[in-house]
Design a protein around this motif. Structure first.
Motif, mmCIF file in Angstrom:
data_model
loop_
_atom_site.group_PDB
_atom_site.id
_atom_site.type_symbol
_atom_site.label_atom_id
_atom_site.label_comp_id
_atom_site.label_asym_id
_atom_site.label_seq_id
_atom_site.Cartn_x
_atom_site.Cartn_y
_atom_site.Cartn_z
ATOM 1 N N THR A 14 0.791 -1.229 0.000
ATOM 2 C CA THR A 14 0.000 0.000 0.000
ATOM 3 C C THR A 14 0.823 1.278 0.000
ATOM 4 O OG1 THR A 14 -0.128 -0.049 2.426
ATOM 5 C CG2 THR A 14 -1.908 -1.133 1.200
ATOM 6 N N ARG A 15 2.132 1.182 0.235
ATOM 7 C CA ARG A 15 2.971 2.377 0.225
ATOM 8 C C ARG A 15 4.420 1.969 -0.020
ATOM 9 N NH1 ARG A 15 3.429 4.168 6.651
ATOM 10 N NH2 ARG A 15 4.612 2.330 7.344
ATOM 11 N N GLY A 16 5.261 2.976 -0.237
ATOM 12 C CA GLY A 16 6.692 2.740 -0.359
ATOM 13 C C GLY A 16 7.053 1.732 -1.428
ATOM 14 N N VAL A 17 7.988 0.863 -1.090
ATOM 15 C CA VAL A 17 8.470 -0.144 -2.039
ATOM 16 C C VAL A 17 7.329 -1.034 -2.508
ATOM 17 C CG1 VAL A 17 9.926 -2.189 -2.279
ATOM 18 C CG2 VAL A 17 10.832 -0.143 -1.172
ATOM 19 N N GLY A 18 6.470 -1.453 -1.581
ATOM 20 C CA GLY A 18 5.375 -2.348 -1.947
ATOM 21 C C GLY A 18 4.438 -1.749 -2.969
ATOM 22 N N ALA A 19 4.096 -0.458 -2.799
ATOM 23 C CA ALA A 19 3.234 0.199 -3.770
ATOM 24 C C ALA A 19 3.928 0.314 -5.118
ATOM 25 C CB ALA A 19 2.826 1.580 -3.258
ATOM 26 N N GLY A 20 5.243 0.581 -5.110
ATOM 27 C CA GLY A 20 5.991 0.634 -6.366
ATOM 28 C C GLY A 20 5.976 -0.700 -7.086
ATOM 29 N N ILE A 21 6.098 -1.782 -6.328
ATOM 30 C CA ILE A 21 6.038 -3.112 -6.926
ATOM 31 C C ILE A 21 4.659 -3.360 -7.519
ATOM 32 C CG2 ILE A 21 6.095 -5.582 -6.407
ATOM 33 C CD1 ILE A 21 8.196 -4.924 -4.239
ATOM 34 N N ALA A 22 3.623 -3.035 -6.756
ATOM 35 C CA ALA A 22 2.254 -3.249 -7.227
ATOM 36 C C ALA A 22 1.991 -2.474 -8.512
ATOM 37 C CB ALA A 22 1.259 -2.843 -6.143
ATOM 38 N N MET A 179 19.399 0.959 -0.499
ATOM 39 C CA MET A 179 18.600 2.090 -0.025
ATOM 40 C C MET A 179 17.608 2.527 -1.092
ATOM 41 S SD MET A 179 21.637 4.174 1.934
ATOM 42 C CE MET A 179 22.774 4.017 0.568
ATOM 43 N N VAL A 180 16.374 2.795 -0.658
ATOM 44 C CA VAL A 180 15.296 3.157 -1.571
ATOM 45 C C VAL A 180 14.693 4.484 -1.124
ATOM 46 C CG1 VAL A 180 13.142 2.426 -2.654
ATOM 47 C CG2 VAL A 180 14.801 0.703 -1.897
ATOM 48 N N ARG A 181 14.423 5.353 -2.082
ATOM 49 C CA ARG A 181 13.828 6.649 -1.771
ATOM 50 C C ARG A 181 12.307 6.524 -1.823
ATOM 51 N NH1 ARG A 181 12.524 11.760 -4.317
ATOM 52 N NH2 ARG A 181 12.772 10.807 -6.363
ATOM 53 N N THR A 182 11.702 6.412 -0.648
ATOM 54 C CA THR A 182 10.246 6.337 -0.543
ATOM 55 C C THR A 182 9.734 7.596 0.142
ATOM 56 O OG1 THR A 182 10.198 5.319 1.666
ATOM 57 C CG2 THR A 182 10.496 3.841 -0.231
ATOM 58 N N GLU A 183 8.436 7.644 0.393
ATOM 59 C CA GLU A 183 7.859 8.795 1.065
ATOM 60 C C GLU A 183 8.305 8.897 2.525
ATOM 61 O OE1 GLU A 183 4.502 5.636 0.957
ATOM 62 O OE2 GLU A 183 6.310 6.168 -0.176
ATOM 63 N N LEU A 184 8.932 7.828 3.033
ATOM 64 C CA LEU A 184 9.429 7.845 4.410
ATOM 65 C C LEU A 184 10.948 7.945 4.478
ATOM 66 C CD1 LEU A 184 7.137 5.094 5.997
ATOM 67 C CD2 LEU A 184 6.816 7.576 6.007
ATOM 68 N N GLY A 214 10.225 -2.552 -8.493
ATOM 69 C CA GLY A 214 9.084 -3.157 -9.163
ATOM 70 C C GLY A 214 9.441 -3.793 -10.482
ATOM 71 N N GLU A 215 10.266 -3.118 -11.275
ATOM 72 C CA GLU A 215 10.649 -3.677 -12.566
ATOM 73 C C GLU A 215 11.444 -4.965 -12.397
ATOM 74 O OE1 GLU A 215 9.551 -2.534 -15.602
ATOM 75 O OE2 GLU A 215 8.313 -1.380 -14.211
ATOM 76 N N ALA A 216 12.295 -5.013 -11.368
ATOM 77 C CA ALA A 216 13.055 -6.238 -11.111
ATOM 78 C C ALA A 216 12.124 -7.371 -10.679
ATOM 79 C CB ALA A 216 14.114 -5.977 -10.040
ATOM 80 N N ALA A 217 11.110 -7.046 -9.885
ATOM 81 C CA ALA A 217 10.153 -8.064 -9.453
ATOM 82 C C ALA A 217 9.350 -8.594 -10.632
ATOM 83 C CB ALA A 217 9.222 -7.484 -8.389
#
Length: 267
Positions: A14-22, A179-184, A214-217
């Motif tokens: 729903t957010r961050g890395v997970g939302a990017g993957i989705a 390291m990933v640049r998310t909203e947090l 997400g693209e890698a997933a």
């Protein structure tokens, strides 16, 4: 779109890395279901398509089984499970009791195993795959997040064993994130100047974006990775520059050698 007709579940999507993957899976044409304990502030969407959301506590096996069976029943199949949910607060080992650290292990290691076991019958039927979202914290010392690092190391080991046990019907791979640049990101790296300073330590000169993950997933879930199983794909921008390179004086002309690059021990 290469994953049209496929069904994908992203935990913690729903957010961050997970939302990017989705979003990457939505862009690839897949039907996407995400879960978390709390609903997103806004639907996870891409290109006019939305991921279906269900509230689930991944530490409750019965709820996890109900969720995954529900997704497979709704769409008639399940092709990929992305075990992304996880995280940890900063806490030195001596500043928290064992039970607090055990909760970190439960969320980051036990929950992915629980979800994978619940998804296995459906993935076996579709000859699908599992993607574990790991971390470089599981490959090096992780002071302040030791339990998290231990869980991520265990997750990578779990994926390799699972890949052997569940072959040939189900492929299992890991993405090992830097390291990933998310909203947090500001909670971890500080203000814009802090983020820029941290990004400068990465060989590629920036933090990953959730879409990079997400693209890698999507690749690992696709037919392009049909012969890839038990693998750990590093998504860390080249890693971390070894600290000794900046501490050493041999290459700076400070030892009287003229600043030439040494060949190293034994050369």
């Amino acid at each position: 779109m290469e994953l049209k007709g496929r069904v994908v579940v992203v935990t913690g999507g729903t957010r961050g890395v997970g939302a990017g993957i989705a979003r990457s899976f939505l862009a690839a044409g897949a039907e996407v279901a995400v879960c978390a304990r709390r609903p997103p502030d806004r639907p996870v969407a891409r290109d006019g398509r939305e991921a279906a959301f269900t509230s689930v506590d991944l530490r409750e096996p019965a709820a996890v089984r109900e969720f995954l069976d529900g997704v497979a029943g709704r769409y008639g199949r399940l092709d990929c499970l992305v075990n992304n949910a996880g995280g940890t607060p900063y806490r030195l080992l001596g500043e928290g009791g064992a039970e607090r650290h055990a909760r970190v292990l439960a969320l980051n290691l036990v929950a992915p195993m629980t979800a994978s076991l619940a998804a296995h019958p459906w993935l076996r039927e579709s000859r699908g795959s599992v993607v574990m979202i790991g971390s470089v914290s599981g490959t090096r010392p992780s002071p302040g997040t030791a339990a998290y690092g231990a869980a991520k190391a265990g997750l990578e080991s779990l994926a390799r064993s699972m890949a052997v046990e569940w072959a040939p019907e189900v492929r299992v791979n890991s993405l090992v994130l830097g390291m990933v640049r998310t909203e947090l990101a500001h909670l971890h790296y500080g203000d814009a100047a802090g983020v820029a300073a941290v990004a400068a330590t990465v060989p590629l000169g920036r933090l990953a974006e959730p879409a990079d993950v997400g693209e890698a997933a999507v690749f690992l879930a696709s037919d392009r990775a049909a012969y890839v199983s038990g693998a750990s794909l590093l998504v860390h921008g080249g890693g971390e520059r070894p600290a000794f390179l900046d501490a050493a004086t041999a290459d700076r002309g400070e030892t009287g050698g003229g600043g030439g690059r040494p060949g190293g021990p034994g050369v």
